[in-house]
Design a protein around this motif. Structure first.
Motif, PDB file in Angstrom:
ATOM      1  N   GLY A 235     -36.856 -27.424  -7.742  1.00 26.26           N
ATOM      2  CA  GLY A 235     -38.185 -27.376  -8.328  1.00 26.26           C
ATOM      3  C   GLY A 235     -38.178 -26.704  -9.685  1.00 26.26           C
ATOM      4  N   PRO A 236     -39.366 -26.400 -10.193  1.00 25.68           N
ATOM      5  CA  PRO A 236     -39.489 -25.795 -11.521  1.00 25.68           C
ATOM      6  C   PRO A 236     -38.789 -24.441 -11.636  1.00 25.68           C
ATOM      7  CG  PRO A 236     -41.655 -26.404 -10.648  1.00 25.68           C
ATOM      8  CD  PRO A 236     -40.655 -26.699  -9.595  1.00 25.68           C
ATOM      9  N   LYS A 237     -38.824 -23.646 -10.587  1.00 22.27           N
ATOM     10  CA  LYS A 237     -38.184 -22.321 -10.633  1.00 22.27           C
ATOM     11  C   LYS A 237     -36.668 -22.478 -10.791  1.00 22.27           C
ATOM     12  CE  LYS A 237     -37.686 -18.009  -8.148  1.00 22.27           C
ATOM     13  NZ  LYS A 237     -38.453 -16.882  -8.580  1.00 22.27           N
ATOM     14  N   VAL A 238     -36.087 -23.381 -10.037  1.00 20.52           N
ATOM     15  CA  VAL A 238     -34.643 -23.633 -10.129  1.00 20.52           C
ATOM     16  C   VAL A 238     -34.290 -24.152 -11.523  1.00 20.52           C
ATOM     17  CG1 VAL A 238     -32.736 -25.037  -9.243  1.00 20.52           C
ATOM     18  CG2 VAL A 238     -34.383 -24.042  -7.662  1.00 20.52           C
TER      19      VAL A 238
ATOM     20  N   GLU B 131     -35.895 -23.599 -14.365  1.00 24.09           N
ATOM     21  CA  GLU B 131     -35.988 -22.502 -15.340  1.00 24.09           C
ATOM     22  C   GLU B 131     -34.793 -21.552 -15.222  1.00 24.09           C
ATOM     23  OE1 GLU B 131     -38.983 -19.452 -17.425  1.00 24.09           O
ATOM     24  OE2 GLU B 131     -39.736 -21.087 -16.193  1.00 24.09           O
ATOM     25  N   GLU B 132     -34.399 -21.225 -13.999  1.00 21.73           N
ATOM     26  CA  GLU B 132     -33.237 -20.345 -13.803  1.00 21.73           C
ATOM     27  C   GLU B 132     -31.968 -20.991 -14.352  1.00 21.73           C
ATOM     28  OE1 GLU B 132     -33.241 -19.691  -9.604  1.00 21.73           O
ATOM     29  OE2 GLU B 132     -34.844 -18.190  -9.700  1.00 21.73           O
ATOM     30  N   THR B 133     -31.805 -22.271 -14.107  1.00 18.36           N
ATOM     31  CA  THR B 133     -30.621 -22.989 -14.587  1.00 18.36           C
ATOM     32  C   THR B 133     -30.567 -22.987 -16.109  1.00 18.36           C
ATOM     33  OG1 THR B 133     -30.641 -24.388 -12.619  1.00 18.36           O
ATOM     34  CG2 THR B 133     -29.394 -25.197 -14.514  1.00 18.36           C
TER      35      THR B 133
ATOM     36  N   THR C  18     -32.069 -20.864 -18.174  1.00 19.42           N
ATOM     37  CA  THR C  18     -31.866 -19.490 -18.636  1.00 19.42           C
ATOM     38  C   THR C  18     -30.399 -19.107 -18.527  1.00 19.42           C
ATOM     39  OG1 THR C  18     -34.106 -18.855 -18.019  1.00 19.42           O
ATOM     40  CG2 THR C  18     -32.509 -17.072 -18.249  1.00 19.42           C
TER      41      THR C  18
END
Length: 52
Positions: free
Chosen positions: A31-34, A36-38, A40
């Protein structure tokens, strides 16, 4: 984002890379959180490598 859109995007990258003589294989979906983490993590890794 609908699953069908994600499938179409994956197909685009697979096809594009095949035409370029490369293989592209999606390894997972998140999802969006994954995402963004990727991004970053990739940005931090890029900055570290540029300093070397």
């Amino acid at each position: 984002m609908p699953s069908a859109w994600i499938t179409e995007i994956e197909h685009f990258f697979i096809s594009y890379n095949r035409v370029q003589g490369r293989e592209y294989k999606p390894i997972k979906r998140g999802g969006p959180k994954v995402a963004e983490e990727t991004l970053t993590n990739a940005e931090q890794r890029y900055k570290r490598e540029q300093k070397q």
